[in-house]
Design a protein around this motif. Structure first.
Motif, PDB file in Angstrom:
ATOM      1  N   ASP A  26      10.484  -0.726  -0.297  1.00  0.00           N
ATOM      2  CA  ASP A  26       9.608  -1.249   0.761  1.00  0.00           C
ATOM      3  C   ASP A  26       9.491  -2.763   0.669  1.00  0.00           C
ATOM      4  OD1 ASP A  26       9.254   1.311   1.666  1.00  0.00           O
ATOM      5  OD2 ASP A  26       7.139   1.449   1.121  1.00  0.00           O
ATOM      6  N   MET A  27       9.352  -3.290  -0.560  1.00  0.00           N
ATOM      7  CA  MET A  27       9.264  -4.745  -0.740  1.00  0.00           C
ATOM      8  C   MET A  27      10.542  -5.427  -0.282  1.00  0.00           C
ATOM      9  SD  MET A  27       7.481  -5.416  -4.395  1.00  0.00           S
ATOM     10  CE  MET A  27       5.776  -5.009  -4.711  1.00  0.00           C
ATOM     11  N   LYS A  28      11.674  -4.870  -0.664  1.00  0.00           N
ATOM     12  CA  LYS A  28      12.967  -5.451  -0.278  1.00  0.00           C
ATOM     13  C   LYS A  28      13.145  -5.411   1.241  1.00  0.00           C
ATOM     14  CE  LYS A  28      17.897  -5.058  -1.226  1.00  0.00           C
ATOM     15  NZ  LYS A  28      18.928  -4.311  -1.959  1.00  0.00           N
ATOM     16  N   GLY A  29      12.782  -4.301   1.867  1.00  0.00           N
ATOM     17  CA  GLY A  29      12.884  -4.198   3.323  1.00  0.00           C
ATOM     18  C   GLY A  29      11.983  -5.192   4.029  1.00  0.00           C
ATOM     19  N   SER A  73       0.866  -1.176   0.000  1.00  0.00           N
ATOM     20  CA  SER A  73       0.000   0.000   0.000  1.00  0.00           C
ATOM     21  C   SER A  73       0.901   1.223   0.000  1.00  0.00           C
ATOM     22  CB  SER A  73      -0.908  -0.001   1.241  1.00  0.00           C
ATOM     23  OG  SER A  73      -0.135   0.233   2.398  1.00  0.00           O
ATOM     24  N   GLU A  74       0.294   2.398   0.069  1.00  0.00           N
ATOM     25  CA  GLU A  74       1.077   3.623   0.131  1.00  0.00           C
ATOM     26  C   GLU A  74       1.883   3.708   1.421  1.00  0.00           C
ATOM     27  OE1 GLU A  74      -2.272   3.615  -0.185  1.00  0.00           O
ATOM     28  OE2 GLU A  74      -2.591   4.189  -2.262  1.00  0.00           O
ATOM     29  N   ILE A  75       1.444   2.971   2.435  1.00  0.00           N
ATOM     30  CA  ILE A  75       2.052   3.060   3.759  1.00  0.00           C
ATOM     31  C   ILE A  75       3.168   2.048   3.961  1.00  0.00           C
ATOM     32  CG2 ILE A  75       1.598   2.868   6.236  1.00  0.00           C
ATOM     33  CD1 ILE A  75      -1.292   3.796   5.549  1.00  0.00           C
ATOM     34  N   GLN A  76       2.936   0.789   3.559  1.00  0.00           N
ATOM     35  CA  GLN A  76       3.933  -0.245   3.804  1.00  0.00           C
ATOM     36  C   GLN A  76       3.736  -1.440   2.878  1.00  0.00           C
ATOM     37  OE1 GLN A  76       3.504  -1.664   7.800  1.00  0.00           O
ATOM     38  NE2 GLN A  76       1.616  -2.742   7.396  1.00  0.00           N
ATOM     39  N   SER A  77       4.763  -2.288   2.828  1.00  0.00           N
ATOM     40  CA  SER A  77       4.690  -3.568   2.143  1.00  0.00           C
ATOM     41  C   SER A  77       4.770  -4.664   3.192  1.00  0.00           C
ATOM     42  CB  SER A  77       5.845  -3.742   1.154  1.00  0.00           C
ATOM     43  OG  SER A  77       5.680  -2.893   0.051  1.00  0.00           O
ATOM     44  N   VAL A  78       4.029  -5.747   2.950  1.00  0.00           N
ATOM     45  CA  VAL A  78       4.021  -6.894   3.843  1.00  0.00           C
ATOM     46  C   VAL A  78       4.389  -8.129   3.017  1.00  0.00           C
ATOM     47  CG1 VAL A  78       2.658  -8.339   5.409  1.00  0.00           C
ATOM     48  CG2 VAL A  78       2.192  -5.877   5.252  1.00  0.00           C
TER      49      VAL A  78
END
Length: 154
Positions: free
Chosen positions: A139-142, A104-109
């Motif tokens: 974000d995806m990598k993190g 999402s705009e906020i985070q990746s899970v």
């Protein structure tokens, strides 16, 4: 007041945007050591706001794929460091590491599931989150890095 706002913002960035969580785990049999990696191929698209030129609004979006060479190599390296072997052929694997990502705009899970190739018995289920919001690929990598931290060593 500015200092307080900056302090709260820094706390949110460094504490609230990243986590790793081991959801379930059973003992992986000692003879199970070779992993085949299978990642979701779906691309994620999130809104990055937009801008106006004259009277026209242009919506901004960021699109990224979780199943990239960089993410696969990161996963392979992490698994090898934990004592596993990684194979390119599913028939040579003892286990499959399924991976998927929601953004999402906020985070990746990122969710990772390690299962037995033949019996489909679930050994490990982990989730990692990351959300700086600067770049969807980042974000995806993190989130992937955080999820990989929770996979137990061999």
């Amino acid at each position: 007041m500015k200092k307080l706002f900056s302090l709260v913002l820094l706390c949110f960035i460094f504490i609230g945007c990243t986590s790793a969580k081991l959801i379930s785990s059973t003992t992986i049999p000692s003879e199970k050591e070779t992993v085949y990696i299978s990642f979701d191929n779906i691309q994620a698209t999130v809104s990055t706001g937009g801008f106006v030129v004259g009277n026209t609004f242009f919506a901004g979006t960021d699109t990224a794929s979780f199943n990239t060479l960089e993410n696969r190599m990161l996963t392979k390296t992490s698994l090898i460091e934990k004592g596993y072997k990684v194979t390119q052929k599913i028939e040579n694997g003892d286990m499959i590491l399924y991976g998927g990502c929601e953004s999402s705009e906020i985070q990746s899970v990122v969710t990772l599931l390690l299962v037995d190739v033949k019996t489909e018995e679930e050994y490990v289920l982990v989730k990692g989150t990351y959300g700086m919001g600067m770049d969807l690929n980042g974000d995806m990598k993190g989130a992937l890095k955080n999820a990989l931290k929770s996979i137990p060593n061999k």
